[in-house]
Design a protein around this motif. Structure first.
Motif, PDB file in Angstrom:
ATOM      1  N   ASP A  56      -7.283  -8.818  -6.551  1.00 21.75           N
ATOM      2  CA  ASP A  56      -7.666  -8.933  -7.968  1.00 21.75           C
ATOM      3  C   ASP A  56      -9.055  -8.370  -8.257  1.00 21.75           C
ATOM      4  O   ASP A  56      -9.364  -8.046  -9.401  1.00 21.75           O
ATOM      5  N   ASP A  57      -9.891  -8.247  -7.254  1.00 20.75           N
ATOM      6  CA  ASP A  57     -11.231  -7.709  -7.461  1.00 20.75           C
ATOM      7  C   ASP A  57     -11.231  -6.209  -7.729  1.00 20.75           C
ATOM      8  O   ASP A  57     -12.256  -5.657  -8.118  1.00 20.75           O
ATOM      9  N   MET A  58     -10.107  -5.564  -7.539  1.00 20.19           N
ATOM     10  CA  MET A  58     -10.004  -4.117  -7.764  1.00 20.19           C
ATOM     11  C   MET A  58      -9.673  -3.769  -9.210  1.00 20.19           C
ATOM     12  O   MET A  58      -9.473  -2.597  -9.535  1.00 20.19           O
ATOM     13  N   PHE A  59      -9.632  -4.762 -10.107  1.00 22.30           N
ATOM     14  CA  PHE A  59      -9.228  -4.498 -11.487  1.00 22.30           C
ATOM     15  C   PHE A  59     -10.198  -3.566 -12.208  1.00 22.30           C
ATOM     16  O   PHE A  59      -9.775  -2.601 -12.852  1.00 22.30           O
ATOM     17  N   VAL A  60     -11.486  -3.828 -12.104  1.00 22.37           N
ATOM     18  CA  VAL A  60     -12.480  -3.002 -12.825  1.00 22.37           C
ATOM     19  C   VAL A  60     -12.511  -1.570 -12.293  1.00 22.37           C
ATOM     20  O   VAL A  60     -12.461  -0.622 -13.098  1.00 22.37           O
ATOM     21  N   PRO A  61     -12.580  -1.341 -10.980  1.00 23.72           N
ATOM     22  CA  PRO A  61     -12.525   0.055 -10.519  1.00 23.72           C
ATOM     23  C   PRO A  61     -11.213   0.746 -10.889  1.00 23.72           C
ATOM     24  O   PRO A  61     -11.215   1.936 -11.229  1.00 23.72           O
ATOM     25  N   ALA A  62     -10.110   0.008 -10.853  1.00 24.00           N
ATOM     26  CA  ALA A  62      -8.825   0.602 -11.229  1.00 24.00           C
ATOM     27  C   ALA A  62      -8.823   0.999 -12.697  1.00 24.00           C
ATOM     28  O   ALA A  62      -8.309   2.068 -13.067  1.00 24.00           O
ATOM     29  N   LEU A  63      -9.402   0.161 -13.533  1.00 21.33           N
ATOM     30  CA  LEU A  63      -9.477   0.474 -14.967  1.00 21.33           C
ATOM     31  C   LEU A  63     -10.355   1.695 -15.218  1.00 21.33           C
ATOM     32  O   LEU A  63     -10.010   2.562 -16.033  1.00 21.33           O
ATOM     33  N   ILE A  64     -11.457   1.790 -14.494  1.00 23.88           N
ATOM     34  CA  ILE A  64     -12.351   2.943 -14.658  1.00 23.88           C
ATOM     35  C   ILE A  64     -11.656   4.222 -14.211  1.00 23.88           C
ATOM     36  O   ILE A  64     -11.699   5.243 -14.904  1.00 23.88           O
ATOM     37  N   PHE A  65     -10.998   4.177 -13.047  1.00 28.77           N
ATOM     38  CA  PHE A  65     -10.317   5.377 -12.557  1.00 28.77           C
ATOM     39  C   PHE A  65      -9.144   5.772 -13.450  1.00 28.77           C
ATOM     40  O   PHE A  65      -8.806   6.946 -13.557  1.00 28.77           O
ATOM     41  N   THR A  66      -8.516   4.800 -14.099  1.00 32.99           N
ATOM     42  CA  THR A  66      -7.420   5.116 -15.010  1.00 32.99           C
ATOM     43  C   THR A  66      -7.948   5.756 -16.284  1.00 32.99           C
ATOM     44  O   THR A  66      -7.293   6.630 -16.869  1.00 32.99           O
ATOM     45  N   ALA A  67      -9.116   5.343 -16.734  1.00 31.11           N
ATOM     46  CA  ALA A  67      -9.671   5.870 -17.985  1.00 31.11           C
ATOM     47  C   ALA A  67     -10.394   7.202 -17.805  1.00 31.11           C
ATOM     48  O   ALA A  67     -10.602   7.927 -18.790  1.00 31.11           O
ATOM     49  N   LEU A  68     -10.774   7.564 -16.586  1.00 28.33           N
ATOM     50  CA  LEU A  68     -11.520   8.808 -16.364  1.00 28.33           C
ATOM     51  C   LEU A  68     -10.797  10.067 -16.854  1.00 28.33           C
ATOM     52  O   LEU A  68     -11.417  10.905 -17.509  1.00 28.33           O
ATOM     53  N   PRO A  69      -9.514  10.270 -16.566  1.00 23.90           N
ATOM     54  CA  PRO A  69      -8.872  11.501 -17.038  1.00 23.90           C
ATOM     55  C   PRO A  69      -8.766  11.593 -18.560  1.00 23.90           C
ATOM     56  O   PRO A  69      -8.662  12.685 -19.105  1.00 23.90           O
ATOM     57  N   GLU A  70      -8.824  10.468 -19.244  1.00 24.95           N
ATOM     58  CA  GLU A  70      -8.739  10.498 -20.700  1.00 24.95           C
ATOM     59  C   GLU A  70      -9.940  11.187 -21.321  1.00 24.95           C
ATOM     60  O   GLU A  70      -9.854  11.696 -22.443  1.00 24.95           O
ATOM     61  N   THR A  71     -11.062  11.213 -20.605  1.00 27.45           N
ATOM     62  CA  THR A  71     -12.233  11.889 -21.144  1.00 27.45           C
ATOM     63  C   THR A  71     -11.981  13.392 -21.303  1.00 27.45           C
ATOM     64  O   THR A  71     -12.580  14.028 -22.170  1.00 27.45           O
ATOM     65  N   LEU A  72     -11.083  13.943 -20.502  1.00 28.69           N
ATOM     66  CA  LEU A  72     -10.746  15.365 -20.617  1.00 28.69           C
ATOM     67  C   LEU A  72     -10.178  15.678 -21.997  1.00 28.69           C
ATOM     68  O   LEU A  72     -10.590  16.639 -22.650  1.00 28.69           O
ATOM     69  N   ILE A  73      -9.251  14.870 -22.451  1.00 29.00           N
ATOM     70  CA  ILE A  73      -8.624  15.140 -23.740  1.00 29.00           C
ATOM     71  C   ILE A  73      -9.569  14.793 -24.894  1.00 29.00           C
ATOM     72  O   ILE A  73      -9.561  15.448 -25.937  1.00 29.00           O
ATOM     73  N   ILE A  74     -10.419  13.785 -24.707  1.00 27.20           N
ATOM     74  CA  ILE A  74     -11.395  13.445 -25.743  1.00 27.20           C
ATOM     75  C   ILE A  74     -12.380  14.596 -25.923  1.00 27.20           C
ATOM     76  O   ILE A  74     -12.706  14.981 -27.053  1.00 27.20           O
ATOM     77  N   ILE A  75     -12.837  15.169 -24.824  1.00 23.53           N
ATOM     78  CA  ILE A  75     -13.760  16.311 -24.910  1.00 23.53           C
ATOM     79  C   ILE A  75     -13.073  17.506 -25.556  1.00 23.53           C
ATOM     80  O   ILE A  75     -13.680  18.248 -26.328  1.00 23.53           O
ATOM     81  N   ALA A  76     -11.790  17.702 -25.281  1.00 21.28           N
ATOM     82  CA  ALA A  76     -11.056  18.804 -25.906  1.00 21.28           C
ATOM     83  C   ALA A  76     -10.970  18.623 -27.416  1.00 21.28           C
ATOM     84  O   ALA A  76     -11.170  19.577 -28.173  1.00 21.28           O
ATOM     85  N   PHE A  77     -10.683  17.405 -27.863  1.00 21.73           N
ATOM     86  CA  PHE A  77     -10.631  17.147 -29.308  1.00 21.73           C
ATOM     87  C   PHE A  77     -11.996  17.352 -29.960  1.00 21.73           C
ATOM     88  O   PHE A  77     -12.091  17.950 -31.033  1.00 21.73           O
ATOM     89  N   VAL A  78     -13.047  16.879 -29.334  1.00 16.35           N
ATOM     90  CA  VAL A  78     -14.392  17.041 -29.894  1.00 16.35           C
ATOM     91  C   VAL A  78     -14.753  18.517 -29.972  1.00 16.35           C
ATOM     92  O   VAL A  78     -15.317  18.978 -30.970  1.00 16.35           O
ATOM     93  N   THR A  79     -14.403  19.278 -28.958  1.00 18.43           N
ATOM     94  CA  THR A  79     -14.692  20.707 -28.947  1.00 18.43           C
ATOM     95  C   THR A  79     -13.971  21.421 -30.090  1.00 18.43           C
ATOM     96  O   THR A  79     -14.549  22.297 -30.748  1.00 18.43           O
ATOM     97  N   ILE A  80     -12.737  21.060 -30.336  1.00 20.77           N
ATOM     98  CA  ILE A  80     -11.992  21.698 -31.426  1.00 20.77           C
ATOM     99  C   ILE A  80     -12.622  21.365 -32.775  1.00 20.77           C
ATOM    100  O   ILE A  80     -12.761  22.247 -33.633  1.00 20.77           O
ATOM    101  N   PHE A  81     -13.013  20.120 -32.978  1.00 19.80           N
ATOM    102  CA  PHE A  81     -13.601  19.761 -34.270  1.00 19.80           C
ATOM    103  C   PHE A  81     -14.965  20.401 -34.466  1.00 19.80           C
ATOM    104  O   PHE A  81     -15.331  20.763 -35.585  1.00 19.80           O
ATOM    105  N   ILE A  82     -15.721  20.577 -33.398  1.00 24.42           N
ATOM    106  CA  ILE A  82     -17.022  21.230 -33.520  1.00 24.42           C
ATOM    107  C   ILE A  82     -16.840  22.731 -33.763  1.00 24.42           C
ATOM    108  O   ILE A  82     -17.540  23.332 -34.572  1.00 24.42           O
ATOM    109  N   ALA A  83     -15.871  23.349 -33.074  1.00 28.01           N
ATOM    110  CA  ALA A  83     -15.654  24.783 -33.208  1.00 28.01           C
ATOM    111  C   ALA A  83     -15.032  25.162 -34.550  1.00 28.01           C
ATOM    112  O   ALA A  83     -15.187  26.290 -35.009  1.00 28.01           O
ATOM    113  N   ASN A  84     -14.348  24.240 -35.161  1.00 27.57           N
ATOM    114  CA  ASN A  84     -13.679  24.525 -36.435  1.00 27.57           C
ATOM    115  C   ASN A  84     -14.636  24.399 -37.539  1.00 27.57           C
ATOM    116  O   ASN A  84     -15.209  24.855 -38.250  1.00 27.57           O
TER     117      ASN A  84
END
Length: 84
Positions: A56-84
Motif C-alpha cells: 500500500d505504500d506504493m500508492f503515491v509513486p504509482a499515482l505519480i508515474f501514472t500521471a507523468l505521460p499525461e503531461t505530454l498531451i497537456i503540453i501539446a494542447f498548450v502549444t497549439i493554443f499558444i501557436a494559434n
C-alpha cells in the motif's frame, strides 16, 4: 518500389503547396501525442495496480508515474493554443 516513390514525390511537389496546413499538422501532432500517452499509460497502469496490490505504500509513486505521460498531451494542447 523506388520508382513509385520518386513518382509520388514528383506528383506531391507539382501541387505547388504544402501537403498539410498548420491546423492539419497540429491535429496530427496532438493525435500522435495522445496515442503515445495511451500506450505509455497501458504498461504503467497495470504495473502500478500490481505494485499497490502488493504494498500500500506504493500508492503515491504509482499515482505519480501514472500521471507523468499525461503531461505530454497537456503540453501539446498548450502549444497549439499558444501557436494559434
Amino acid at each position: 518500389m523506388l520508382e513509385t516513390t520518386s513518382q509520388l514525390a514528383e506528383v506531391a511537389l507539382q501541387q505547388g503547396g504544402p501537403a498539410l496546413n498548420n491546423q492539419g499538422a497540429a491535429a496530427i501532432a496532438v493525435g500522435l501525442g495522445a496515442l503515445a500517452t495511451g500506450y505509455a499509460q497501458r504498461g504503467i497502469g497495470s504495473a502500478a495496480v500490481g505494485a499497490v496490490a502488493e504494498d500500500d505504500d506504493m500508492f503515491v509513486p504509482a499515482l505519480i508515474f501514472t500521471a507523468l505521460p499525461e503531461t505530454l498531451i497537456i503540453i501539446a494542447f498548450v502549444t497549439i493554443f499558444i501557436a494559434n
